[in-house]
Design an enzyme around this catalytic site. Structure first.
Site, PDB file in Angstrom:
ATOM      1  CG  HIS A   1      -1.520   1.370   1.405  1.00  0.00           C
ATOM      2  ND1 HIS A   1      -2.873   1.472   0.889  1.00  0.00           N
ATOM      3  CD2 HIS A   1      -1.283   2.386   1.941  1.00  0.00           C
ATOM      4  CE1 HIS A   1      -3.176   2.679   1.271  1.00  0.00           C
ATOM      5  NE2 HIS A   1      -2.283   3.395   2.062  1.00  0.00           N
ATOM      6  CD  GLU A   2       1.972   3.318   3.774  1.00  0.00           C
ATOM      7  OE1 GLU A   2       2.263   4.488   3.181  1.00  0.00           O
ATOM      8  OE2 GLU A   2       1.138   3.039   4.308  1.00  0.00           O
TER       9      GLU A   2
ATOM     10  CG  HIS B   1       0.455   6.184  -0.521  1.00  0.00           C
ATOM     11  ND1 HIS B   1      -0.806   6.604  -0.933  1.00  0.00           N
ATOM     12  CD2 HIS B   1       0.416   5.739   0.594  1.00  0.00           C
ATOM     13  CE1 HIS B   1      -1.673   6.601  -0.122  1.00  0.00           C
ATOM     14  NE2 HIS B   1      -0.767   6.023   0.805  1.00  0.00           N
TER      15      HIS B   1
END
Length: 252
Positions: A119-120, A123
């Site tokens: 998920h990070e 980004h």
């Protein structure tokens, strides 16, 4: 912000307004170029070492290759009392960084941790970390300015209220952008790991942890902003994110 600029243009000299705008641009440029160092300092981040290093690095290196990133993000632990992870822009020369907390590493198993780290990386892959890190640092600085100012005197209290009103609209706009980027990063994590169960499980654990803390901490704590809380600005409701991931699973 625009309202204050309009009032300044009406009541103050145009030269003063231009000077203020140039000062703002210079400050924002300095913040942008040093954003990574500021995040590391504010969050008291330290580079990973020992068992944590051996656990996290292989996961991130594998995911970074899979995502096609040219550089593996620098990994840190952040001094926070909550289970959390966040990506940030390190500056032009430093690339990107990902920070995790000890509480997160304790709470999640390897599959869940992989989903959160993916998920990070989402980004970083979508290139929204530079903008959001800059906005987060700016709004956090404003929060601290307001908090300190209201204790000085009546005039500072009035200025703090006006400043809070001025940044309300930008904060709402950033919150909307933040929610969209969180959904996108969740979808990216699902595509990287090939499943949604691990991220949903991580969300459930984080939600249970937060609920448990809410029953033990001072209820007034929920109204208190913490250091760099704007970096995690207005995440979507956890149930909505789980519902979205469930929708992705059904579609796949």
């Amino acid at each position: 912000v625009f309202a204050l600029m309009g009032v300044s243009l009406r009541l103050l000299k145009p030269q003063l307004l231009v000077s203020g705008a140039l000062t703002f641009l210079i400050v924002q440029t300095v913040l942008f170029l040093n954003s990574g160092k500021l995040v590391v300092r504010i969050m008291r981040c330290k580079k990973l070492e020992g068992e944590i290093l051996a656990r996290v690095v292989p996961i991130v290196e594998r995911l970074a290759r899979q995502a096609g990133l040219a550089r593996v993000p620098v990994l840190f632990t952040a001094k926070m009392d909550t289970p959390n992870a966040f990506a940030f822009y390190g500056g032009v020369a430093d690339g990107h960084g990902i920070a995790v907390t000890d509480e997160l590493l304790t709470l999640l198993d390897d599959a869940e941790l992989q989903a959160v780290l993916a998920h990070e990386l989402g980004h970083i892959r979508s290139r929204d970390t530079a903008f959001m890190t800059l906005v987060s640092i700016t709004l956090t600085a404003v929060n601290k300015l307001i908090y300190q100012g209201i204790h000085i005197g009546r005039l500072s209290l009035i200025w703090g209220i006006l400043l809070e009103i001025a940044v309300y609209l930008p904060r709402v706009v950033v919150a909307g952008i933040s929610q969209l980027r969180e959904y996108a990063a969740d979808a990216f994590s699902a595509s990287m790991t090939g499943e949604t169960d691990a991220l949903i499980s991580a969300f459930n654990k984080l939600g249970a942890w937060k609920k448990d803390q809410a029953t033990t901490n001072n209820p007034l704590d929920r109204f208190r902003r913490v250091t760099m809380d704007e970096l995690m600005l207005s995440h979507p409701n956890m149930h909505q994110r789980i519902w979205m991931l469930g929708t992705l699973y059904k579609e796949s």
